[in-house]
Write a protein that holds these residues in place. Structure first.
Motif, PDB file in Angstrom:
ATOM      1  N   GLU A  79      43.946  34.625  28.734  1.00  0.00           N
ATOM      2  CA  GLU A  79      42.906  35.619  28.453  1.00  0.00           C
ATOM      3  C   GLU A  79      42.413  36.273  29.744  1.00  0.00           C
ATOM      4  N   CYS A  80      42.267  35.486  30.791  1.00  0.00           N
ATOM      5  CA  CYS A  80      41.811  36.033  32.071  1.00  0.00           C
ATOM      6  C   CYS A  80      42.875  36.935  32.699  1.00  0.00           C
TER       7      CYS A  80
ATOM      8  N   VAL B  28      44.404  36.510  40.070  1.00  0.00           N
ATOM      9  CA  VAL B  28      43.603  35.741  39.107  1.00  0.00           C
ATOM     10  C   VAL B  28      44.422  34.558  38.596  1.00  0.00           C
ATOM     11  N   ASN B  29      45.673  34.790  38.260  1.00  0.00           N
ATOM     12  CA  ASN B  29      46.559  33.731  37.781  1.00  0.00           C
ATOM     13  C   ASN B  29      46.667  32.609  38.817  1.00  0.00           C
ATOM     14  N   ALA B  30      46.904  32.978  40.071  1.00  0.00           N
ATOM     15  CA  ALA B  30      47.079  31.961  41.114  1.00  0.00           C
ATOM     16  C   ALA B  30      45.807  31.134  41.300  1.00  0.00           C
ATOM     17  N   VAL B  31      44.669  31.798  41.353  1.00  0.00           N
ATOM     18  CA  VAL B  31      43.407  31.079  41.577  1.00  0.00           C
ATOM     19  C   VAL B  31      43.072  30.175  40.390  1.00  0.00           C
ATOM     20  N   LEU B  32      43.145  30.705  39.184  1.00  0.00           N
ATOM     21  CA  LEU B  32      42.792  29.895  38.014  1.00  0.00           C
ATOM     22  C   LEU B  32      43.818  28.799  37.738  1.00  0.00           C
ATOM     23  N   ASN B  33      45.084  29.053  38.068  1.00  0.00           N
ATOM     24  CA  ASN B  33      46.098  28.005  37.941  1.00  0.00           C
ATOM     25  C   ASN B  33      45.814  26.866  38.913  1.00  0.00           C
ATOM     26  N   GLY B  34      45.230  27.183  40.061  1.00  0.00           N
ATOM     27  CA  GLY B  34      44.835  26.153  41.013  1.00  0.00           C
ATOM     28  C   GLY B  34      43.577  25.415  40.598  1.00  0.00           C
ATOM     29  N   LEU B  35      42.727  26.089  39.849  1.00  0.00           N
ATOM     30  CA  LEU B  35      41.457  25.500  39.422  1.00  0.00           C
ATOM     31  C   LEU B  35      41.607  24.625  38.180  1.00  0.00           C
TER      32      LEU B  35
END
Length: 175
Positions: A132-133, A149-156
């Protein structure tokens, strides 16, 4: 005009499915997806303008199409992200390759939404939050903002949804 006297225009596009950018068309969006969109617009006003969250809320609820959004989810996202802004930034910052001030306000708001949902919306699977993000970033962000956004949220995700991410890895579903 074409041979059969019809104007030269592209074929009419269907109302469902992806747009030319890959984002979903409005008619294909769920009430929660719409809530995220309105929350993002409100968070943008908060980040850029520093406006009062309550005033932004009143303004946003009056926008066309808001009645199709999940207003409870919108409330949670807007007011939750504003209330926890410093905590969400503290989670995101270590995953950035630049200063927070250099991040687009759109991507910043999307990362807040993702981090908030990871923390507080256990009913939404982590991969749905991530997708969704990414969709929000494709629709509203810069050209390659969705990749960031994908890279940061995948890390989070592994930090905030440890068991869920590990279960996906074990079953071979994780990216």
């Amino acid at each position: 005009m074409t041979e059969d006297n019809k104007p030269d225009r592209p074929a009419r596009q269907s109302r469902t499915g992806p747009t030319a950018t890959g984002a979903r068309k409005a008619s294909a969006k769920s009430a929660r997806s719409r809530a995220r969109e309105f929350a993002l617009q409100a968070l943008y006003q908060y980040i850029v303008g520093g406006n009062d969250a309550q005033a932004i809320d009143v303004f946003t609820r009056d926008l066309a199409g808001f009645h199709k959004a999940d207003s409870v989810h919108y409330d949670a996202l807007l007011h939750g992200c504003v209330k926890e802004a410093a905590e969400l930034d503290a989670l995101i910052l270590p995953l950035l390759d630049r200063k927070m001030q250099e991040i687009s306000p759109i991507e910043h708001g999307i990362m807040w939404i993702g981090a908030y949902e990871f923390r507080h919306c256990a009913d939404v699977p982590w991969r749905v939050v991530l997708n969704e993000c990414i969709e929000l970033a494709k629709e509203f962000g810069g050209t390659d903002g969705h990749k960031y956004v994908n890279a940061v949220l995948n890390g989070l995700a592994p930090q905030l949804r440890t068991a869920e991410v590990e279960a996906d890895k074990a079953s071979g579903k994780a990216r």
